[in-house]
Scaffold this motif. Structure first.
Motif, mmCIF file in Angstrom:
data_model
loop_
_atom_site.group_PDB
_atom_site.id
_atom_site.type_symbol
_atom_site.label_atom_id
_atom_site.label_comp_id
_atom_site.label_asym_id
_atom_site.label_seq_id
_atom_site.Cartn_x
_atom_site.Cartn_y
_atom_site.Cartn_z
ATOM 1 N N SER A 1 0.832 -1.203 0.000
ATOM 2 C CA SER A 1 0.000 0.000 0.000
ATOM 3 C C SER A 1 0.871 1.260 0.000
ATOM 4 C CB SER A 1 -0.911 0.010 1.233
ATOM 5 O OG SER A 1 -0.131 0.201 2.403
ATOM 6 N N ARG A 2 0.259 2.369 -0.394
ATOM 7 C CA ARG A 2 0.954 3.667 -0.334
ATOM 8 C C ARG A 2 1.407 3.948 1.094
ATOM 9 N NH1 ARG A 2 -0.024 6.718 -4.974
ATOM 10 N NH2 ARG A 2 0.286 8.766 -4.039
ATOM 11 N N ARG A 3 0.563 3.612 2.052
ATOM 12 C CA ARG A 3 0.885 3.847 3.458
ATOM 13 C C ARG A 3 2.112 3.037 3.876
ATOM 14 N NH1 ARG A 3 -1.879 1.718 8.601
ATOM 15 N NH2 ARG A 3 -1.100 3.163 10.162
ATOM 16 N N THR A 4 2.149 1.776 3.506
ATOM 17 C CA THR A 4 3.301 0.941 3.837
ATOM 18 C C THR A 4 4.558 1.482 3.171
ATOM 19 O OG1 THR A 4 1.937 -1.027 4.163
ATOM 20 C CG2 THR A 4 4.261 -1.394 3.644
ATOM 21 N N THR B 1 9.689 4.301 3.510
ATOM 22 C CA THR B 1 10.524 5.433 3.101
ATOM 23 C C THR B 1 11.075 6.156 4.323
ATOM 24 O OG1 THR B 1 9.348 5.711 1.011
ATOM 25 C CG2 THR B 1 10.540 7.631 1.845
ATOM 26 N N ARG B 2 10.212 6.424 5.302
ATOM 27 C CA ARG B 2 10.679 7.092 6.525
ATOM 28 C C ARG B 2 11.729 6.250 7.248
ATOM 29 N NH1 ARG B 2 5.285 8.335 6.903
ATOM 30 N NH2 ARG B 2 4.892 6.841 8.577
ATOM 31 N N LEU B 3 11.481 4.957 7.348
ATOM 32 C CA LEU B 3 12.451 4.076 8.000
ATOM 33 C C LEU B 3 13.783 4.064 7.238
ATOM 34 C CD1 LEU B 3 10.104 1.076 8.910
ATOM 35 C CD2 LEU B 3 11.096 2.759 10.500
ATOM 36 N N MET B 4 13.709 4.033 5.912
ATOM 37 C CA MET B 4 14.923 4.027 5.097
ATOM 38 C C MET B 4 15.659 5.364 5.188
ATOM 39 S SD MET B 4 13.532 1.780 1.829
ATOM 40 C CE MET B 4 15.054 1.825 0.881
ATOM 41 N N GLU B 5 14.917 6.460 5.300
ATOM 42 C CA GLU B 5 15.568 7.755 5.526
ATOM 43 C C GLU B 5 16.314 7.751 6.860
ATOM 44 O OE1 GLU B 5 13.713 11.653 4.110
ATOM 45 O OE2 GLU B 5 11.961 10.328 4.385
ATOM 46 N N ASN B 6 15.704 7.161 7.879
ATOM 47 C CA ASN B 6 16.362 7.075 9.189
ATOM 48 C C ASN B 6 17.655 6.279 9.129
ATOM 49 O OD1 ASN B 6 14.332 8.590 10.376
ATOM 50 N ND2 ASN B 6 13.202 6.813 11.131
#
Length: 183
Positions: A89-92, A97-102
């Motif tokens: 999903s877009r949400r997942t 993406t946020r986790l990968m940015e971290n």
């Protein structure tokens, strides 16, 4: 464990494992063997055991997350037909993406950090046995800019060591060279 072998395999296959890319060039196939027991399930879920991935597969996985969860079949021609399929999903994809940015901002992938560009990435270290000695392939996948993805990259340094130390700086070099060309 709660996800189970069937569902985990189904997701791996949705991301492109166990299927040869349909583009008109020879490309190796990534494989995700069906987990036979709980140990296989656990090791397979983190890409270990008998899981085999190609750089093309891993770049496609990064691109799928960058593309809001839609996987595009790899193609040779830029203007060739685009085959898209929703994998998550877009949400997942946004959470990933946020986790990968971290990972790049303050985790194991800080060596891929670029001033002025938000990079989303994931390090990996694949253990292999070479003549009875345990060695590591260093992996890093990423996309950038994280808020408006233009480039997805996968780097593997065979027998190179640890992903964050070896592959992440190589990916940073690629992104530094390519991002000015696509902005």
């Amino acid at each position: 464990e709660d996800l189970g072998a069937r569902r985990l395999t189904r997701f791996a296959e949705a991301f492109g494992f166990n299927d040869k890319p349909s583009m008109p060039l020879d490309a190796a196939m990534s494989s995700f063997p069906f987990p036979e027991d709980l140990g296989d399930l656990m090791w397979g879920s983190i890409g270990q055991a008998q899981v085999l991935a190609t750089p093309l597969e891993m770049a496609t996985i990064a691109a799928t997350i960058a593309n809001d969860g839609k996987r595009m079949e790899p193609r040779v021609e830029l203007r060739g037909p685009k085959e898209r399929e929703r994998v998550v999903s877009r949400r997942t994809a946004a959470v990933m993406t946020r986790l990968m940015e971290n990972v790049v901002q303050g985790g194991t992938g800080t060596a891929a950090n670029i001033a002025g560009a938000r990079v989303a990435g994931k390090t990996g270290t694949a253990e292999v046995d070479v003549n009875g000695k345990r060695m590591n392939h260093a992996w890093f996948i990423c996309f950038a800019p994280a808020h408006d993805p233009q480039v997805a990259v996968a780097v593997v340094s065979e027998l190179g060591g640890v992903g964050g130390e070896v592959a992440a700086p190589l990916a940073r070099g690629i992104l530094t060279s390519v991002l000015p060309l696509v902005r």
